[in-house]
Design a protein around this motif. Sequence first.
Motif, PDB file in Angstrom:
ATOM      1  N   MET A 120       0.862  -1.310   0.103  1.00 35.23           N
ATOM      2  CA  MET A 120       0.045   0.060   0.044  1.00 35.23           C
ATOM      3  C   MET A 120       0.839   1.321  -0.166  1.00 35.23           C
ATOM      4  N   PRO A 121       1.847   1.380   0.816  1.00 32.36           N
ATOM      5  CA  PRO A 121       2.762   2.758   0.743  1.00 32.36           C
ATOM      6  C   PRO A 121       3.480   2.691  -0.616  1.00 32.36           C
ATOM      7  N   ILE A 122       3.732   1.595  -1.383  1.00 30.94           N
ATOM      8  CA  ILE A 122       4.540   1.618  -2.651  1.00 30.94           C
ATOM      9  C   ILE A 122       3.409   2.205  -3.634  1.00 30.94           C
ATOM     10  N   PHE A 123       2.260   1.526  -3.242  1.00 34.26           N
ATOM     11  CA  PHE A 123       1.104   1.802  -4.211  1.00 34.26           C
ATOM     12  C   PHE A 123       0.951   3.655  -4.083  1.00 34.26           C
ATOM     13  N   LEU A 124       0.884   3.946  -2.799  1.00 33.37           N
ATOM     14  CA  LEU A 124       0.440   5.231  -2.737  1.00 33.37           C
ATOM     15  C   LEU A 124       1.589   6.363  -2.981  1.00 33.37           C
ATOM     16  N   ALA A 125       2.966   5.766  -3.165  1.00 33.38           N
ATOM     17  CA  ALA A 125       4.086   6.561  -3.600  1.00 33.38           C
ATOM     18  C   ALA A 125       3.955   6.778  -5.209  1.00 33.38           C
ATOM     19  N   LEU A 126       3.591   5.690  -5.941  1.00 33.87           N
ATOM     20  CA  LEU A 126       3.536   5.791  -7.331  1.00 33.87           C
ATOM     21  C   LEU A 126       2.336   6.524  -7.753  1.00 33.87           C
ATOM     22  N   PHE A 127       1.310   6.573  -6.990  1.00 35.54           N
ATOM     23  CA  PHE A 127       0.261   7.298  -7.103  1.00 35.54           C
ATOM     24  C   PHE A 127       0.339   8.773  -7.108  1.00 35.54           C
ATOM     25  N   ARG A 128       1.112   9.150  -5.954  1.00 31.45           N
ATOM     26  CA  ARG A 128       1.531  10.472  -5.870  1.00 31.45           C
ATOM     27  C   ARG A 128       2.385  11.095  -6.962  1.00 31.45           C
ATOM     28  N   MET A 129       3.486  10.224  -7.250  1.00 30.05           N
ATOM     29  CA  MET A 129       4.279  10.452  -8.213  1.00 30.05           C
ATOM     30  C   MET A 129       3.792  10.736  -9.322  1.00 30.05           C
ATOM     31  N   LEU A 130       2.807   9.888 -10.009  1.00 30.72           N
ATOM     32  CA  LEU A 130       2.183  10.083 -11.102  1.00 30.72           C
ATOM     33  C   LEU A 130       1.398  11.299 -11.261  1.00 30.72           C
ATOM     34  N   ASP A 131       0.497  11.438 -10.309  1.00 30.50           N
ATOM     35  CA  ASP A 131      -0.459  12.468 -10.038  1.00 30.50           C
ATOM     36  C   ASP A 131       0.206  13.931 -10.219  1.00 30.50           C
ATOM     37  N   GLN A 132       1.240  13.957  -9.390  1.00 30.63           N
ATOM     38  CA  GLN A 132       1.780  15.199  -9.230  1.00 30.63           C
ATOM     39  C   GLN A 132       2.991  15.575 -10.489  1.00 30.63           C
ATOM     40  N   ALA A 133       3.300  14.514 -11.174  1.00 32.09           N
ATOM     41  CA  ALA A 133       3.919  14.655 -12.366  1.00 32.09           C
ATOM     42  C   ALA A 133       3.048  15.289 -13.319  1.00 32.09           C
ATOM     43  N   ALA A 134       1.993  14.703 -13.650  1.00 29.50           N
ATOM     44  CA  ALA A 134       1.192  15.217 -14.645  1.00 29.50           C
ATOM     45  C   ALA A 134       0.612  16.545 -14.215  1.00 29.50           C
ATOM     46  N   LYS A 135       0.298  16.909 -12.981  1.00 29.24           N
ATOM     47  CA  LYS A 135      -0.303  18.209 -12.693  1.00 29.24           C
ATOM     48  C   LYS A 135       0.709  19.340 -12.760  1.00 29.24           C
ATOM     49  N   LYS A 136       1.893  19.063 -12.132  1.00 22.85           N
ATOM     50  CA  LYS A 136       2.816  20.031 -11.763  1.00 22.85           C
ATOM     51  C   LYS A 136       4.426  19.747 -12.409  1.00 22.85           C
ATOM     52  N   GLN A 137       4.352  18.664 -12.827  1.00 21.39           N
ATOM     53  CA  GLN A 137       5.888  18.211 -13.514  1.00 21.39           C
ATOM     54  C   GLN A 137       6.838  18.367 -12.094  1.00 21.39           C
ATOM     55  N   LYS A 138       6.305  17.844 -11.095  1.00 20.88           N
ATOM     56  CA  LYS A 138       7.069  17.949  -9.803  1.00 20.88           C
ATOM     57  C   LYS A 138       8.146  16.702  -9.692  1.00 20.88           C
ATOM     58  N   ALA A 139       9.210  16.883  -9.398  1.00 20.14           N
ATOM     59  CA  ALA A 139      10.228  15.646  -9.057  1.00 20.14           C
ATOM     60  C   ALA A 139      10.106  15.267  -7.995  1.00 20.14           C
ATOM     61  N   HIS A 140      10.377  13.871  -7.955  1.00 21.62           N
ATOM     62  CA  HIS A 140      10.345  13.040  -6.903  1.00 21.62           C
ATOM     63  C   HIS A 140      11.688  12.186  -6.758  1.00 21.62           C
ATOM     64  N   GLY A 141      12.468  11.963  -5.924  1.00 23.88           N
ATOM     65  CA  GLY A 141      13.319  11.277  -5.549  1.00 23.88           C
ATOM     66  C   GLY A 141      14.487  11.287  -6.828  1.00 23.88           C
ATOM     67  N   PHE A 142      14.564  10.292  -7.693  1.00 23.53           N
ATOM     68  CA  PHE A 142      15.305  10.355  -8.695  1.00 23.53           C
ATOM     69  C   PHE A 142      14.470  10.799 -10.009  1.00 23.53           C
ATOM     70  N   LEU A 143      13.334  10.831 -10.019  1.00 23.55           N
ATOM     71  CA  LEU A 143      12.610  11.241 -10.913  1.00 23.55           C
ATOM     72  C   LEU A 143      12.708  12.893 -10.996  1.00 23.55           C
ATOM     73  N   ASP A 144      13.583  13.410 -11.854  1.00 23.10           N
ATOM     74  CA  ASP A 144      13.928  14.983 -11.891  1.00 23.10           C
ATOM     75  C   ASP A 144      12.472  15.408 -12.594  1.00 23.10           C
ATOM     76  N   SER A 145      12.799  16.883 -12.987  1.00 19.59           N
ATOM     77  CA  SER A 145      11.676  17.684 -13.491  1.00 19.59           C
ATOM     78  C   SER A 145      11.350  17.168 -15.045  1.00 19.59           C
ATOM     79  N   ASP A 146      12.394  16.759 -15.723  1.00 20.04           N
ATOM     80  CA  ASP A 146      12.296  16.525 -16.977  1.00 20.04           C
ATOM     81  C   ASP A 146      11.928  15.278 -17.283  1.00 20.04           C
ATOM     82  N   LEU A 147      12.177  14.044 -16.294  1.00 24.17           N
ATOM     83  CA  LEU A 147      11.504  12.979 -16.354  1.00 24.17           C
ATOM     84  C   LEU A 147       9.929  13.105 -15.880  1.00 24.17           C
ATOM     85  N   ALA A 148       9.977  13.943 -14.861  1.00 22.13           N
ATOM     86  CA  ALA A 148       8.575  13.862 -14.399  1.00 22.13           C
ATOM     87  C   ALA A 148       7.523  14.419 -15.285  1.00 22.13           C
ATOM     88  N   LYS A 149       8.034  15.445 -16.220  1.00 15.25           N
ATOM     89  CA  LYS A 149       7.201  15.897 -17.394  1.00 15.25           C
ATOM     90  C   LYS A 149       7.069  14.590 -18.502  1.00 15.25           C
TER      91      LYS A 149
END
Length: 334
Positions: A120-149
């Motif tokens: 469940m925490p892994i699922f939540l982390a993936l959900f947040r990463m995808l959601d914020q990458a789509a809405k704000k191109q926000k970087a998380h961990g090793f997913l930098d801004s370019d990869l987030a976009k």
Amino acid sequence: MLDFLGQVGHLIMTPLYYAVSAVLVSWHWLLSQIGFDADGGSTWALSIVGLTLVVRAALIPLFVKQIKSSRNMQLIQPRVKELQKKYGHDRERLAQETMALYKETGTNPFASCLPLIVQMPIFLALFRMLDQAAKKQKAHGFLDSDLAKSFGQSKIFDTIPLKLTFLNNDGNSAVMILAAILVVAMTATTFLTQRQLMSKNMPTDAMTGPYAQQQKMLLYVLPVVFAVGGIAFPIGVLLYWTTSNLWTMGQQFYVIRNNPAPGTPAFAAKQKRDAAKGTHTGQEPAATGTTSTATDTVEEAPRAAPRQQPKKQTRQQRKKGGAQRPATNEGDSA
């Protein structure tokens, strides 16, 4: 208070962001190196599948523990029923004796939920990463801004964004169709996995106890929970959960087939397979061994009873017996 809870949540989620993004980005890099489009939706979708495989492989020890605990729960049901008959009038004593039995047999009644709880925490982390990458191109961990976009704007088949859901589909019917297929697959695999456990790997005595009631509840409750929640999950998250369910179903099928609990239909089926396999592979060697044994017996038969040699006698004994023996024998003795 809210700020404090937010800080606590951030401290908990930050390591998960790094762990999840490290695996996701690694798969994305690997796929990009072998010819996949770095910004393509299929590349990110396969990266999510790769993330799922890594997570499930890491959870194999936990799954083994779950299987052992589940088997113990099944095998101790007759003893649990005895405790219920003995201490049914005293709930406190019944609870104490039941917990003592669990401790004695190394059984954890909640072990069947452990893989789900850990994911469940892994699922939540993936959900947040995808959601914020789509809405704000926000970087998380090793997913930098370019990869987030790139991640947030990726589309499967160039038409289905990974960030959209069945409910929030931007009028894209293809999103609704794919999301519906994934939700049905996710629900069906959850139901079939639980059904497989109950119909194949539960003894008859365990089908009426409290453990059976728990399993029956999970059989119908979990698919409903996934179906209701699934329509709000992004396509990328649905890919993760459906792949995870397929892994669980295949892994459980393998374990039940090759290492079933005693006294279950799966155990009886394995005994039949082993017997048939032993008869098929051992028939010729067994016949050869029988023939060899028979031959050895036949060859040794003439030597089985050799002629006894007369015992040595004193001269007086020979004189006394000489009158009673035929002359030929007397000559032989001489």
